[in-house]
Design a protein around this motif. Structure first.
Motif, PDB file in Angstrom:
ATOM      1  N   VAL A  84       0.759  -1.276  -0.099  1.00 60.88           N
ATOM      2  CA  VAL A  84      -0.027   0.205   0.019  1.00 60.88           C
ATOM      3  C   VAL A  84       0.729   1.275  -0.105  1.00 60.88           C
ATOM      4  O   VAL A  84       0.556   2.164  -0.600  1.00 60.88           O
ATOM      5  CB  VAL A  84      -0.776  -0.187   1.051  1.00 60.88           C
ATOM      6  CG1 VAL A  84      -1.718   1.393   1.292  1.00 60.88           C
ATOM      7  CG2 VAL A  84      -2.004  -1.197   1.215  1.00 60.88           C
ATOM      8  N   LYS A  85       1.884   1.248   0.725  1.00 66.29           N
ATOM      9  CA  LYS A  85       2.866   2.381   1.038  1.00 66.29           C
ATOM     10  C   LYS A  85       3.425   2.659  -0.383  1.00 66.29           C
ATOM     11  O   LYS A  85       3.690   3.634  -1.064  1.00 66.29           O
ATOM     12  CB  LYS A  85       3.885   2.229   1.999  1.00 66.29           C
ATOM     13  CG  LYS A  85       3.392   2.459   3.287  1.00 66.29           C
ATOM     14  CD  LYS A  85       4.453   2.228   4.359  1.00 66.29           C
ATOM     15  CE  LYS A  85       3.977   2.621   5.572  1.00 66.29           C
ATOM     16  NZ  LYS A  85       5.057   2.402   6.837  1.00 66.29           N
ATOM     17  N   ALA A  86       3.969   1.501  -1.027  1.00 63.20           N
ATOM     18  CA  ALA A  86       4.530   1.390  -2.498  1.00 63.20           C
ATOM     19  C   ALA A  86       3.607   1.890  -3.388  1.00 63.20           C
ATOM     20  O   ALA A  86       3.999   2.786  -4.340  1.00 63.20           O
ATOM     21  CB  ALA A  86       4.968   0.259  -2.844  1.00 63.20           C
ATOM     22  N   GLN A  87       2.356   1.652  -3.351  1.00 61.95           N
ATOM     23  CA  GLN A  87       1.198   1.979  -4.425  1.00 61.95           C
ATOM     24  C   GLN A  87       1.025   3.587  -4.185  1.00 61.95           C
ATOM     25  O   GLN A  87       0.754   4.403  -5.023  1.00 61.95           O
ATOM     26  CB  GLN A  87      -0.135   1.465  -4.061  1.00 61.95           C
ATOM     27  CG  GLN A  87      -0.978   1.734  -5.084  1.00 61.95           C
ATOM     28  CD  GLN A  87      -2.464   1.032  -4.702  1.00 61.95           C
ATOM     29  OE1 GLN A  87      -2.558   0.241  -3.893  1.00 61.95           O
ATOM     30  NE2 GLN A  87      -3.508   1.593  -5.358  1.00 61.95           N
ATOM     31  N   ILE A  88       0.917   4.202  -2.823  1.00 62.83           N
ATOM     32  CA  ILE A  88       0.956   5.639  -2.595  1.00 62.83           C
ATOM     33  C   ILE A  88       2.237   6.286  -3.298  1.00 62.83           C
ATOM     34  O   ILE A  88       2.169   7.346  -3.977  1.00 62.83           O
ATOM     35  CB  ILE A  88       1.125   5.923  -1.186  1.00 62.83           C
ATOM     36  CG1 ILE A  88      -0.254   5.441  -0.456  1.00 62.83           C
ATOM     37  CG2 ILE A  88       1.098   7.599  -0.839  1.00 62.83           C
ATOM     38  CD1 ILE A  88      -0.365   5.327   1.099  1.00 62.83           C
ATOM     39  N   THR A  89       3.405   5.794  -3.205  1.00 67.85           N
ATOM     40  CA  THR A  89       4.456   6.710  -3.900  1.00 67.85           C
ATOM     41  C   THR A  89       4.460   6.290  -5.207  1.00 67.85           C
ATOM     42  O   THR A  89       4.703   7.179  -5.859  1.00 67.85           O
ATOM     43  CB  THR A  89       5.949   5.610  -3.271  1.00 67.85           C
ATOM     44  OG1 THR A  89       6.186   5.762  -2.031  1.00 67.85           O
ATOM     45  CG2 THR A  89       7.141   6.270  -3.874  1.00 67.85           C
ATOM     46  N   GLY A  90       4.153   5.252  -5.817  1.00 70.28           N
ATOM     47  CA  GLY A  90       3.905   5.100  -7.231  1.00 70.28           C
ATOM     48  C   GLY A  90       2.914   6.053  -7.941  1.00 70.28           C
ATOM     49  O   GLY A  90       2.922   6.320  -8.881  1.00 70.28           O
ATOM     50  N   SER A  91       1.801   6.226  -7.019  1.00 71.97           N
ATOM     51  CA  SER A  91       0.694   7.138  -7.342  1.00 71.97           C
ATOM     52  C   SER A  91       1.152   8.670  -7.565  1.00 71.97           C
ATOM     53  O   SER A  91       0.864   9.302  -8.603  1.00 71.97           O
ATOM     54  CB  SER A  91      -0.434   6.920  -6.679  1.00 71.97           C
ATOM     55  OG  SER A  91      -1.010   5.796  -6.527  1.00 71.97           O
ATOM     56  N   ILE A  92       1.852   9.027  -6.592  1.00 73.75           N
ATOM     57  CA  ILE A  92       2.550  10.262  -6.651  1.00 73.75           C
ATOM     58  C   ILE A  92       3.444  10.556  -7.925  1.00 73.75           C
ATOM     59  O   ILE A  92       3.424  11.593  -8.481  1.00 73.75           O
ATOM     60  CB  ILE A  92       3.264  10.497  -5.145  1.00 73.75           C
ATOM     61  CG1 ILE A  92       2.147  10.535  -4.108  1.00 73.75           C
ATOM     62  CG2 ILE A  92       4.226  11.984  -5.172  1.00 73.75           C
ATOM     63  CD1 ILE A  92       2.840  10.586  -2.727  1.00 73.75           C
ATOM     64  N   ILE A  93       4.277   9.640  -8.028  1.00 72.37           N
ATOM     65  CA  ILE A  93       5.217   9.793  -9.271  1.00 72.37           C
ATOM     66  C   ILE A  93       4.721   9.412 -10.378  1.00 72.37           C
ATOM     67  O   ILE A  93       4.832  10.155 -11.610  1.00 72.37           O
ATOM     68  CB  ILE A  93       6.539   8.864  -8.924  1.00 72.37           C
ATOM     69  CG1 ILE A  93       6.417   7.645  -8.993  1.00 72.37           C
ATOM     70  CG2 ILE A  93       7.462   9.390  -7.554  1.00 72.37           C
ATOM     71  CD1 ILE A  93       7.467   6.695  -9.106  1.00 72.37           C
ATOM     72  N   GLY A  94       3.658   8.591 -10.589  1.00 76.58           N
ATOM     73  CA  GLY A  94       3.027   8.173 -11.719  1.00 76.58           C
ATOM     74  C   GLY A  94       2.133   9.405 -12.137  1.00 76.58           C
ATOM     75  O   GLY A  94       2.246   9.898 -13.477  1.00 76.58           O
ATOM     76  N   ASN A  95       1.304  10.238 -11.411  1.00 77.11           N
ATOM     77  CA  ASN A  95       0.427  11.016 -11.775  1.00 77.11           C
ATOM     78  C   ASN A  95       1.092  12.434 -12.236  1.00 77.11           C
ATOM     79  O   ASN A  95       0.979  12.999 -13.436  1.00 77.11           O
ATOM     80  CB  ASN A  95      -0.560  11.424 -10.659  1.00 77.11           C
ATOM     81  CG  ASN A  95      -1.544  10.330 -10.473  1.00 77.11           C
ATOM     82  OD1 ASN A  95      -2.174   9.963 -11.441  1.00 77.11           O
ATOM     83  ND2 ASN A  95      -1.905  10.390  -9.199  1.00 77.11           N
ATOM     84  N   GLY A 248       3.475  -2.838  -6.337  1.00 68.57           N
ATOM     85  CA  GLY A 248       2.915  -1.979  -5.857  1.00 68.57           C
ATOM     86  C   GLY A 248       3.269  -0.346  -6.628  1.00 68.57           C
ATOM     87  O   GLY A 248       2.461   0.547  -6.761  1.00 68.57           O
ATOM     88  N   VAL A 249       4.501  -0.221  -6.416  1.00 67.73           N
ATOM     89  CA  VAL A 249       5.065   0.947  -6.943  1.00 67.73           C
ATOM     90  C   VAL A 249       4.458   1.363  -8.493  1.00 67.73           C
ATOM     91  O   VAL A 249       4.245   2.470  -8.891  1.00 67.73           O
ATOM     92  CB  VAL A 249       6.407   1.275  -6.869  1.00 67.73           C
ATOM     93  CG1 VAL A 249       7.159   2.418  -7.647  1.00 67.73           C
ATOM     94  CG2 VAL A 249       6.867   1.222  -5.306  1.00 67.73           C
ATOM     95  N   VAL A 250       4.701   0.229  -9.457  1.00 69.94           N
ATOM     96  CA  VAL A 250       4.452   0.410 -10.817  1.00 69.94           C
ATOM     97  C   VAL A 250       2.976   0.015 -11.298  1.00 69.94           C
ATOM     98  O   VAL A 250       2.277   0.849 -11.811  1.00 69.94           O
ATOM     99  CB  VAL A 250       5.500  -0.133 -11.650  1.00 69.94           C
ATOM    100  CG1 VAL A 250       5.421  -0.155 -12.978  1.00 69.94           C
ATOM    101  CG2 VAL A 250       6.803   0.528 -11.128  1.00 69.94           C
ATOM    102  N   VAL A 251       2.637  -1.423 -11.256  1.00 77.19           N
ATOM    103  CA  VAL A 251       1.548  -1.898 -11.569  1.00 77.19           C
ATOM    104  C   VAL A 251       0.350  -1.377 -11.029  1.00 77.19           C
ATOM    105  O   VAL A 251      -0.491  -0.790 -11.862  1.00 77.19           O
ATOM    106  CB  VAL A 251       1.829  -3.442 -11.599  1.00 77.19           C
ATOM    107  CG1 VAL A 251       0.549  -4.085 -12.078  1.00 77.19           C
ATOM    108  CG2 VAL A 251       2.839  -3.845 -12.488  1.00 77.19           C
ATOM    109  N   LEU A 252       0.196  -1.395  -9.691  1.00 83.90           N
ATOM    110  CA  LEU A 252      -0.955  -1.018  -9.246  1.00 83.90           C
ATOM    111  C   LEU A 252      -1.305   0.336  -9.113  1.00 83.90           C
ATOM    112  O   LEU A 252      -2.434   0.973  -9.423  1.00 83.90           O
ATOM    113  CB  LEU A 252      -1.198  -1.741  -7.649  1.00 83.90           C
ATOM    114  CG  LEU A 252      -1.244  -3.200  -7.169  1.00 83.90           C
ATOM    115  CD1 LEU A 252      -1.390  -3.271  -5.907  1.00 83.90           C
ATOM    116  CD2 LEU A 252      -2.147  -3.808  -8.179  1.00 83.90           C
ATOM    117  N   ALA A 253      -0.036   1.040  -9.251  1.00 87.90           N
ATOM    118  CA  ALA A 253      -0.398   2.458  -9.087  1.00 87.90           C
ATOM    119  C   ALA A 253      -0.741   3.155 -10.573  1.00 87.90           C
ATOM    120  O   ALA A 253      -1.848   3.825 -10.858  1.00 87.90           O
ATOM    121  CB  ALA A 253       0.954   3.258  -8.841  1.00 87.90           C
TER     122      ALA A 253
END
Length: 379
Positions: A84-95, A248-253
């Motif tokens: 979940v934390k990785a997904q948060i980071t991935g969403s921030i950098i992805g968006n 989490g960082v890449v795929v889920l985000a």
């Protein structure tokens, strides 16, 4: 895009009828979320046509992040706090990097440059600075508590302090985000209003009931697919030889924020670069100031406590890199295709780093709360 809707019943059949390997379920559920995110975009676009670009942009961001929030809740319920934390980071950098980079690049085809409101961009950049401070603070607090002379009496005591600080930070961030909405949409609405297109919406507008039904239906189906995703995540990571952290960082985000990527590029191509920036950077801000704090609070309500301590230095570097990159690109009030390339390049570099930071063979997930001796043996 609508052809991909076939993956919704396919993923359900693979999971509940054929009991297929988790990797197949994970792959089909991931693809199924993509057209659902696009339907969220269509529904919010219809609302935006009636309420204006400023409100429409906010709704686009909110419903786009709703997909990510739903995915994160199901992953959190399965105990994968690290993911979940990785997904948060991935969403921030992805968006901010992937979403905004694609929007600028696609919107700049055939145009020398695109201009947008410097005032609005300045407000977004100020919020990005708050994001950096808010997400760095818990990590540095945790590091301080580990120093000689500052350390808590035990690891459990330090974890409690991290949780208390995270809850406090979460409440402050949600409050600031709410006040930001009041500031930009109520008290200073005229200052931050985006320029409206004179020709208005192209094509017939949907009835209100249809737009609402699409938003509710797409959200419900995303929740269903998210449950499949979370259940197949750990097993799929082992088969692929990838860590759950990277997924989490890449795929889920990327999957969770696909609606923003589509919307930003769509509006930028129409010449509405200001709205595209509002969606991309606004989504980043909403993830950091609302979604992440809300997940912290939800985690305690469901008995899976999560703090805001991002212990990986690479995650902290990525968050700082996002703020610096976006501020540099948007500070002059105009964008060119090469600036979109630069944002995409930073995203690719970070994604490569996240891919190699953990050995691919490491796919074992250690649930939070596992005794230290067991963690040592597992490592």
């Amino acid at each position: 895009m609508n052809v991909l809707l076939l993956f919704i019943p396919l993923s359900l059949l693979l999971e509940y009828v054929f009991h297929s390997p988790p990797l197949w379920v994970f792959a089909t559920a991931t693809i199924a979320v993509i057209p659902l995110a696009d339907w969220l975009r269509k529904g919010t676009e219809q609302v935006a046509a009636r309420s204006g670009q400023t409100i429409g942009g906010l709704l686009n961001v909110t419903f786009g992040n709703l997909a990510e929030l739903i995915i994160a809740i199901f992953v959190l319920m399965s105990g994968n706090v690290m993911v979940v934390k990785a997904q948060i980071t991935g969403s921030i950098i992805g968006n901010a990097l992937l979403g905004l980079g694609l929007a600028i690049l696609i919107g700049s085809f055939g145009r020398a440059r695109q201009k947008f409101s410097g005032v609005n961009a300045g407000q977004l950049n100020s919020m990005l600075i708050l994001v950096v401070i808010a997400l760095l603070l818990p990590a540095f607090f945790d590091y301080t508590e580990r120093l000689p002379g500052f350390a808590a009496t035990s690891e459990a005591a330090r974890d409690n302090l991290d949780e208390y600080l995270s809850l406090g930070v979460a409440v402050v961030l949600i409050l600031v985000y709410a006040l930001n909405l009041v500031y930009t949409l109520v008290t200073h609405k005229d200052v931050f209003a985006l320029e409206e297109e004179e020709e208005g919406h192209q094509g017939n507008l949907w009835p209100v009931w249809k737009a609402a039904a699409v938003l509710v239906g797409a959200t419900a189906l995303i929740a269903l697919e998210s449950e499949l995703l979370s259940g197949a995540l750990e097993a799929s990571s082992k088969v692929l030889g990838l860590s759950p952290f990277f997924l989490g960082v890449v795929v889920l985000a990327v999957v969770g924020n696909f609606a923003e990527y589509i919307s930003g590029s769509y509006f930028a191509r129409q010449g509405k670069i200001g709205l595209a920036i509002n969606i991309a950077v606004g989504a980043t801000i909403q993830v950091a100031l609302f979604t992440a704090p809300l997940l912290v609070i939800i985690s305690y309500l469901i008995g899976k406590p999560m703090n805001l301590v991002f212990s990986s230095p690479l995650e902290l570097v990525a968050i700082v890199a996002v703020a610096l990159s976006v501020i540099t690109v948007t500070k002059d009030g105009e964008a060119t295709w090469f600036e979109g390339v630069l944002l995409l390049a930073v995203y690719v570099l970070l994604a490569l780093a996240f891919f190699f930071v953990t050995p691919k063979a490491e796919a074992q997930f250690i649930p939070p709360g596992t005794p230290a001796q067991v963690r040592t043996v597992a490592a």
